[in-house]
Every structure is written in C-alpha cells, then in structure tokens.
Design a protein around this motif. Sequence first.
Motif, PDB file in Angstrom:
ATOM      1  N   VAL A  75       0.849  -1.192   0.000  1.00  0.00           N
ATOM      2  CA  VAL A  75       0.000   0.000   0.000  1.00  0.00           C
ATOM      3  C   VAL A  75       0.883   1.239   0.000  1.00  0.00           C
ATOM      4  O   VAL A  75       1.885   1.288   0.704  1.00  0.00           O
ATOM      5  N   LYS A  76       0.490   2.234  -0.790  1.00  0.00           N
ATOM      6  CA  LYS A  76       1.178   3.518  -0.734  1.00  0.00           C
ATOM      7  C   LYS A  76       0.610   4.298   0.441  1.00  0.00           C
ATOM      8  O   LYS A  76      -0.604   4.397   0.604  1.00  0.00           O
ATOM      9  N   GLY A  77       1.472   4.845   1.257  1.00  0.00           N
ATOM     10  CA  GLY A  77       1.015   5.623   2.402  1.00  0.00           C
ATOM     11  C   GLY A  77       0.629   4.741   3.581  1.00  0.00           C
ATOM     12  O   GLY A  77       1.098   3.616   3.728  1.00  0.00           O
ATOM     13  N   LYS A  78      -0.254   5.283   4.392  1.00  0.00           N
ATOM     14  CA  LYS A  78      -0.671   4.593   5.617  1.00  0.00           C
ATOM     15  C   LYS A  78      -1.726   3.539   5.309  1.00  0.00           C
ATOM     16  O   LYS A  78      -2.582   3.734   4.445  1.00  0.00           O
ATOM     17  N   VAL A  79      -1.672   2.413   6.020  1.00  0.00           N
ATOM     18  CA  VAL A  79      -2.661   1.360   5.846  1.00  0.00           C
ATOM     19  C   VAL A  79      -3.943   1.795   6.561  1.00  0.00           C
ATOM     20  O   VAL A  79      -3.932   2.073   7.759  1.00  0.00           O
ATOM     21  N   THR A  80      -5.030   1.867   5.824  1.00  0.00           N
ATOM     22  CA  THR A  80      -6.319   2.239   6.402  1.00  0.00           C
ATOM     23  C   THR A  80      -7.278   1.076   6.266  1.00  0.00           C
ATOM     24  O   THR A  80      -6.978   0.071   5.604  1.00  0.00           O
TER      25      THR A  80
END
Length: 145
Positions: A75-80
Amino acid sequence: MNNTFDTLYENILANISEGEKKGLWHNIRKKRGNPSSKWKNDPKYRKQMKDQAKKIASEKDIHDPVRPGILKRQVKGKVTCSKARSIKGKQKDKSNNTAKAAQRFLNYHCEASKATCCGRCGRVHVKGTKCKRPYLKGKDHCRNN
C-alpha cells in the motif's frame, strides 16, 4: 543406664560389619547415585531448564504476525481500513498470508468503529463524528426503523 547395658551395646556394635552400620539410606544412594547438595547448580539440571525455557519461548502466540509488514509493502502511504478491505477483496486465495494479514488488520483496527444509531440526531453513524442536521424525530429516527 547401667554398666551391663553399655557393655552389651558396645559388644553388639563391635560385632556388626561396616555394611550393616551404614543403614538403609546408604544402600539406596549406592543404587541411585549420591544426590547433589547443590542441585540448582547441577549441569544436567541447568541444561534441562534451559531447554525447557527455549521451548516455551519458541512457541508462537496466535496474535503474533506471520509476516510483519506484508500490508505496508503493498500500500502507498498509511494502511487504512478501506485499503485493507480492498487488498483482501483482490486476493483470489483467501487463505494466503496477505489475506490473513488484511483480515487481522480489519479485526484489530476497524471493527471497533462500527456505526450505531445515534440517540441525538436519529441517524446511524460512527461515534465521534459530528451529527448531521436537521435532527430526525419520530418515525424517521433510526431507533424506530
């Protein structure tokens, strides 16, 4: 006591052989081996305890991650929550490590924020978010649906 008893006792002791003087525990220790007075420092005992400690430490907990960082790499960025749901949905085989990691993330981080009926505004939303206006009353309130 009297002299006759003492002399008899000494005569009996003099006639007893060395093996009979040592008694029951001497024979038991002779068969088993003499126990160490410092059993905690005994090398065999310490090795056995170390092996047991390693065995207990090596057992994995069910909550331990199988492959740490497997979601973060995909995932790009934070895992939500929404990203974890999309990764889980894309998996053909739901029993692989990625799908399991996504499900674990959802269980630990996303299930607590489920939407419920708000008594104030009458709508279903997650607690902590602002209530929409106008407030619903009567048959439109989520309590009555």
